[in-house]
Design an enzyme around this catalytic site. Structure first.
Site, mmCIF file in Angstrom:
data_model
loop_
_atom_site.group_PDB
_atom_site.id
_atom_site.type_symbol
_atom_site.label_atom_id
_atom_site.label_comp_id
_atom_site.label_asym_id
_atom_site.label_seq_id
_atom_site.Cartn_x
_atom_site.Cartn_y
_atom_site.Cartn_z
ATOM 1 N N LYS A 32 -6.347 -7.052 -2.212
ATOM 2 C CA LYS A 32 -6.673 -5.958 -3.131
ATOM 3 C C LYS A 32 -7.350 -6.539 -4.366
ATOM 4 O O LYS A 32 -6.827 -7.475 -4.989
ATOM 5 C CB LYS A 32 -5.379 -5.226 -3.501
ATOM 6 C CG LYS A 32 -5.549 -3.794 -3.885
ATOM 7 C CD LYS A 32 -4.174 -3.133 -3.940
ATOM 8 C CE LYS A 32 -4.253 -1.713 -4.434
ATOM 9 N NZ LYS A 32 -2.902 -1.146 -4.616
HETATM 10 O O1 G3P Z 1 -1.190 1.463 -5.851
HETATM 11 C C1 G3P Z 1 -1.994 2.069 -6.765
HETATM 12 C C2 G3P Z 1 -1.625 3.470 -7.148
HETATM 13 O O2 G3P Z 1 -1.105 4.149 -6.061
HETATM 14 C C3 G3P Z 1 -0.820 3.591 -8.409
HETATM 15 O O3 G3P Z 1 -0.287 4.861 -8.596
HETATM 16 O O4 G3P Z 1 1.274 6.393 -9.744
HETATM 17 O O5 G3P Z 1 0.793 4.151 -10.742
HETATM 18 O O6 G3P Z 1 -0.918 5.941 -10.767
HETATM 19 P P1 G3P Z 1 0.240 5.348 -10.038
#
Ligand code: G3P
Length: 217
Positions: free
Chosen positions: A83
């Protein structure tokens, strides 16, 4: 549509895997920071639980550092997808990884042009963050639909991996917009299955069955 779970927690991953519908896992440095243990060992253990892609993120921000981490992470297990954030050196690293046969998940995507650049560099996945755009009063789902259209227009094979999902509604909208993958917090994955009318309906069926059985005695 593929379902990934967005966590580095082994218990949550085992529980999601046991549901029988899990296609992969995404992690990020924030999720990793909640766990104890060694990064490589956690990623390896996740790969042994799930039969699918497991995203392991780099934390370097320069090309050489990213490539060193990309090669190291890819060597942990054949299921690892590296990633990489969509910054200039990240884009260069995605291209170099593509040339080396290392699969990549390009993260922190908030615009169609970032997604276009990632696809041109040979990204395996693009991760647009829906919830974080919604948090700013923008329409995260519109980004998914726009990227889908652009990729379709030019036949890009980069898969649209919708990330930062917060609700079951997001999942339905991603399915309608043609996202290839959704990565879900474990609680959202579980909520996809539940409905109060299912629970009350089952309760009624079982109560009626019990009365019928007791009436035969
Ligand atoms: O893995 C990346 C993403 O899914 C993060 O989500 O909830 O931290 O905006 P969030």
């Amino acid at each position: 549509m593929q379902f990934f779970v967005d966590t580095a927690n082994i218990d949550e991953i085992k529980e999601a895997q046991a549901m029988g519908v899990l296609d992969g896992v995404t992690t990020n440095p924030s999720l990793m920071s909640k766990e104890s243990g060694n990064f490589d060992e956690i990623i390896r253990e996740i790969c042994e639980i799930v039969d699918g892609p497991v995203s392991a993120e780099v934390v370097s921000t320069d090309f050489d550092g990213m490539m060193a981490e990309a090669r190291k992470n890819a060597a942990i297990h054949e299921q690892v997808v590296v990633k990489i954030p969509i910054i200039l050196d990240g884009l260069k690293a995605v291209k170099a990884c593509s040339n080396e046969g290392i699969r990549t998940n390009v993260t922190l995507c908030f615009s169609p042009t970032q997604a276009l650049m990632a696809a041109k560099a040979g990204a395996s996945y693009i991760s647009p963050f829906i919830g974080r755009l919604d948090d700013l009063g923008q329409d995260g789902m519109d980004l998914i639909a726009t990227i889908r259209q652009i990729y379709n227009n030019y036949g890009f094979e980069t898969q649209v991996l919708a990330a930062s999902l917060r609700s079951t509604k997001h999942v339905v909208e991603c399915a309608l917009a043609g996202a290839d993958v959704v990565t879900l917090p474990p609680d959202v994955l579980k909520k996809l299955l539940t409905h109060p009318l299912t629970d009350s309906g089952l309760e009624r069926f079982l109560a009626d069955w019990k009365s019928w059985e007791e009436g035969k005695k």
